[in-house]
Design an enzyme around this catalytic site. Sequence first.
Site, mmCIF file in Angstrom:
data_model
loop_
_atom_site.group_PDB
_atom_site.id
_atom_site.type_symbol
_atom_site.label_atom_id
_atom_site.label_comp_id
_atom_site.label_asym_id
_atom_site.label_seq_id
_atom_site.Cartn_x
_atom_site.Cartn_y
_atom_site.Cartn_z
ATOM 1 C CG HIS A 153 56.162 -1.633 -23.315
ATOM 2 N ND1 HIS A 153 56.311 -0.818 -24.408
ATOM 3 C CD2 HIS A 153 55.802 -0.822 -22.287
ATOM 4 C CE1 HIS A 153 56.029 0.437 -24.060
ATOM 5 N NE2 HIS A 153 55.727 0.463 -22.782
ATOM 6 C CG ASP A 158 53.341 3.568 -23.232
ATOM 7 O OD1 ASP A 158 53.178 2.335 -23.373
ATOM 8 O OD2 ASP A 158 54.080 4.048 -22.351
ATOM 9 C CD GLU A 187 49.035 7.814 -17.660
ATOM 10 O OE1 GLU A 187 49.788 6.850 -17.862
ATOM 11 O OE2 GLU A 187 49.437 8.941 -17.251
ATOM 12 C CG ASP A 194 47.544 9.999 -6.984
ATOM 13 O OD1 ASP A 194 48.605 10.428 -7.465
ATOM 14 O OD2 ASP A 194 47.463 9.442 -5.873
ATOM 15 C CG ASP A 246 54.742 1.267 -17.775
ATOM 16 O OD1 ASP A 246 55.849 1.820 -17.905
ATOM 17 O OD2 ASP A 246 53.994 0.994 -18.742
ATOM 18 C CB SER A 247 55.731 5.487 -12.813
ATOM 19 O OG SER A 247 57.039 5.232 -12.315
#
Lengths: 287, 287
Positions: free
Chosen positions: B68, B92, B111, B143, B161-162
């Site tokens: 992160h 997250d 998200e 999406d 961040d997938s």
Amino acid sequence: MKNWFFEKAIPNLRIEETTKLAIKIKKKIFSGRSKYQKIEIIDTYPLGRILVLDGIIQLSQVDEFIYHEMITHLPLLYYPNPKKVLIIGGGDGGTLRETLKHPIKEVYLVEIDKKVIDISKKYLPFVSKNVFRERRVKIFIGDGLKFIKNYKNFFDVIIIDSTDPIGPSVSLFSKKFYQEVYRALNKNGIMITQSGTLFAQFSQVKKIFNNLKTVFPFVKIHLATIPAYGEGEFSFTVGSKKVNLERINPAVIKNIYKKINLKTKYYSPEIHFSSAILPKYLEEKLK
Amino acid sequence: MKNWFFEKAIPNLRIEETTKLAIKIKKKIFSGRSKYQKIEIIDTYPLGRILVLDGIIQLSQVDEFIYHEMITHLPLLYYPNPKKVLIIGGGDGGTLRETLKHPIKEVYLVEIDKKVIDISKKYLPFVSKNVFRERRVKIFIGDGLKFIKNYKNFFDVIIIDSTDPIGPSVSLFSKKFYQEVYRALNKNGIMITQSGTLFAQFSQVKKIFNNLKTVFPFVKIHLATIPAYGEGEFSFTVGSKKVNLERINPAVIKNIYKKINLKTKYYSPEIHFSSAILPKYLEEKLK
């Protein structure tokens, strides 16, 4: 999980107790015992051939160049124009191979287990590439600690290319041994030792670092990530008698690298310096 | 091998087909399905709590800070004084947490799977640390590709961040998507994407690198070693519309880091640069 190799746990080091690296086996090539340890050669899908001593992976065909280049070229480029090199351990011949790329005068290799040399020559010829026969090479079969006591102010560079501190290698991680290494080095001498992985073996990394600091005025950790040694970074610790490892001019390393026309796949003068930049949390934990 | 978690193979990516990371389980905390994927939270001995989507580890308690911090601070320090940030994925909350350490004006997070946010808030509170409620945060459920089409010259920094390019994330690795990212960024815009591990996923690393090079004039790979993602280095790839990533003055990054008083455990201005020094063999393979 048939046809999978699981690396053995090393209870006294707390390695791999709670994570395991499983590697798919293509073919078991050799399995035997020497006086000192169990020796296996296994052909695997992801790593090619691996050398396994007492259940622990020592090298893999696909990434041994990372380990051998780093443990060799870091000290040999820290030292200005080295002529006499000692390798303790390194029976597979990879460190010898890299050392001989330098214009050194002679290199001594002391391996306790002759069978490691014989098996490596036979089943891992791509590692040693016949360098054992080179005229600059002197091979000794014996205990590294006993051997080194016979030398004083003799070597420019000493490379400790040992297994982990269990079994035959325990003595090679002691403060007493590092004092002998100090004595065997000449006044500008540089030494390096493999010091384990940060994630599974941090207490070992820290212990080696602290032990070396009681003996050498300049001590520095370098990192490289080597898939065959599991998750996280692998560490090398360098000790120096006189050369201030913090004040090396990058241009000097670059010039030597070019001048001797060093052929490498992992190491470069840029990696020499970037590998010594430690993550912040690690700097804290080492204090 | 009871009470051991084995990461799933991803056949179309050739990941983990021939190596497996086995992790000893302390307790299974949660297991369920969303519209998009299987979601599990497992407490493990070596890694603490892990978030697992469709069998693949997304983060672990002990090392999520490495991932992160790198995916956030690299682009936010490449960009001079960013104000508007978009995070695609990141349910997250870890990337959000790091982004909010900067003096930005607002951060959008898109998200696709609301359940990932809910489960993470509940079982991984140490990751998001309540940042979802911060007034600078705007959360969108949907999406990423559709969302980004609505913006032009709008964001300073976009962070992708997938999950890996299977299941719901496939579109987030397409050339088409990168073109939309380019359009959504303002004229100095910087983007970053996670791009997988070098050892098991090299073909993916190379594909992302090449795709980004067709869209962005400046593209750079950074590496960090993250134990929970298995052996070898993990990669992040940065794309820049105007800022020449090769000509950044280290002093500039250092000054911003100090000025905004960034608190980090892994990232530092030194790591910013050392993480972009690639091993020689990798530079060759990327050509």
